[in-house]
Design a protein around this motif. Structure first.
Motif, PDB file in Angstrom:
ATOM      1  N   UNK A  96       0.599  -1.142   0.200  1.00  0.00           N
ATOM      2  CA  UNK A  96       0.082  -0.059  -0.062  1.00  0.00           C
ATOM      3  C   UNK A  96       0.955   1.272  -0.016  1.00  0.00           C
ATOM      4  N   UNK A  97       2.139   1.223   0.561  1.00  0.00           N
ATOM      5  CA  UNK A  97       2.945   2.526   0.809  1.00  0.00           C
ATOM      6  C   UNK A  97       3.189   2.742  -0.633  1.00  0.00           C
ATOM      7  N   UNK A  98       3.721   1.915  -1.478  1.00  0.00           N
ATOM      8  CA  UNK A  98       3.982   2.037  -2.921  1.00  0.00           C
ATOM      9  C   UNK A  98       5.045   3.083  -3.135  1.00  0.00           C
ATOM     10  N   UNK A  99       6.139   2.936  -2.272  1.00  0.00           N
ATOM     11  CA  UNK A  99       7.112   3.941  -2.230  1.00  0.00           C
ATOM     12  C   UNK A  99       8.326   3.655  -2.891  1.00  0.00           C
ATOM     13  N   UNK A 100       8.221   2.777  -3.815  1.00  0.00           N
ATOM     14  CA  UNK A 100       9.571   2.435  -4.455  1.00  0.00           C
ATOM     15  C   UNK A 100      10.467   1.241  -3.580  1.00  0.00           C
ATOM     16  N   UNK A 101       9.650   0.642  -2.793  1.00  0.00           N
ATOM     17  CA  UNK A 101      10.673  -0.557  -2.124  1.00  0.00           C
ATOM     18  C   UNK A 101      10.042  -1.855  -2.452  1.00  0.00           C
TER      19      UNK A 101
END
Length: 289
Positions: A96-101
């Motif tokens: 859900x964070x969808x932050x490139x990790x």
């Protein structure tokens, strides 16, 4: 803590102090620093157990202290129930964070790391294309290096901080089989996590194995645990990424009102949350072609 209580976690301030060009005789510009807002975690999960210790059975059994042994196994039963649920929730919070990790183009700066997806996992299966176990081991070690690189790009690795990797045992099996050839795997570790010691070091990361890191499939809105699935998660992070609270709040022993037996019962509560999404990364692998 009680069920429904809120825990407030104070994180290290992520404040950037401005650097200004100084001129002789000029004034220094000062900026105001504010304390970061605490992160809130609700202890909103609970469990209970109960069993009867019958007087007749207690007198006739040749197993000494069998009730004590049963109580001792409850901790493992709690772990069996709680940790798979927690891992699934943490995985979905990473997604859900969808932050490139995570994903095939991971890396907040470079987008150059392929960590796999549920639909297209990193292939660690022994097939004609992989040729040798050595190549698989190198591929697995390279994946750990990629996870490390993803965290590096997020600037979450402070000096002396060693990331952890949590993976199914089969992943360690692949890594260790050609340790002498590629030199990427070193046995042993010093860090303790959830009652377990790290089993090795790979590419700067301490490796933990867990039978609770099971197979997954694509579910509604995220990953869903599936014992028949063939895709497995590999989680890499630092200690500040996730917080966890768990306690046994009540244990009772009392006589049954209508039976010649003692009642044993107890209750516990727990909660968990990803509090620093930048500090945890996720890869997907498969071990079967």
């Amino acid at each position: 803590k009680k069920w429904g209580d809120k825990i407030y976690i104070r994180k290290e301030a992520d404040i950037k102090v401005n650097l200004n060009t100084y001129k002789v005789g000029g004034d220094v510009n000062y900026q105001d620093l504010e304390a970061p807002d605490p992160i809130e975690m609700v202890v909103d999960h609970s469990f209970d157990w109960g069993f009867l210790e019958h007087d007749v059975i207690n007198q006739q059994t040749d197993l000494k202290d069998y009730v004590t042994k049963v109580l001792g196994k409850i901790a493992q039963r709690v772990r069996d129930a709680v940790e798979p649920e927690a891992i699934t929730t943490i995985i979905n919070q990473i997604l859900e964070a969808n932050n490139g990790n995570n994903g095939a183009t991971a890396g907040v700066k470079s987008k150059a790391y392929n960590l796999g997806t549920i639909a297209a996992p990193i292939d660690l299966s022994l097939t004609e294309d992989s040729h040798t176990v050595d190549k698989l081991s190198v591929r697995a070690a390279n994946l750990v290096a990629d996870l490390y690189g993803v965290l590096k790009e997020q600037n979450v690795l402070t000096a002396g901080q060693v990331p952890y990797v949590v993976a199914p045992y089969k992943f360690l099996n692949v890594l260790a089989k050609s340790a002498l050839q590629n030199g990427s795997y070193a046995e042993g570790g010093t860090t303790q996590g959830r009652g377990q010691k790290a089993v090795g070091m790979v590419q700067g990361c301490e490796i933990f194995t867990s039978n609770y890191v099971g197979a997954y499939t694509t579910g509604d809105g995220g990953a869903e645990a599936d014992e028949t699935g063939e895709v497995f998660p590999i989680i890499c992070g630092v200690k500040d990424a996730v917080t966890w609270a768990q306690t046994i709040t009540k244990m009772e022993q009392l006589r049954h009102p209508t039976k010649f037996a003692d009642i044993h019962r107890g209750m516990g509560i727990y909660g968990y949350k990803v509090i620093e999404p930048k500090a945890i990364a996720l890869a997907w692998v498969k071990f079967k072609a």
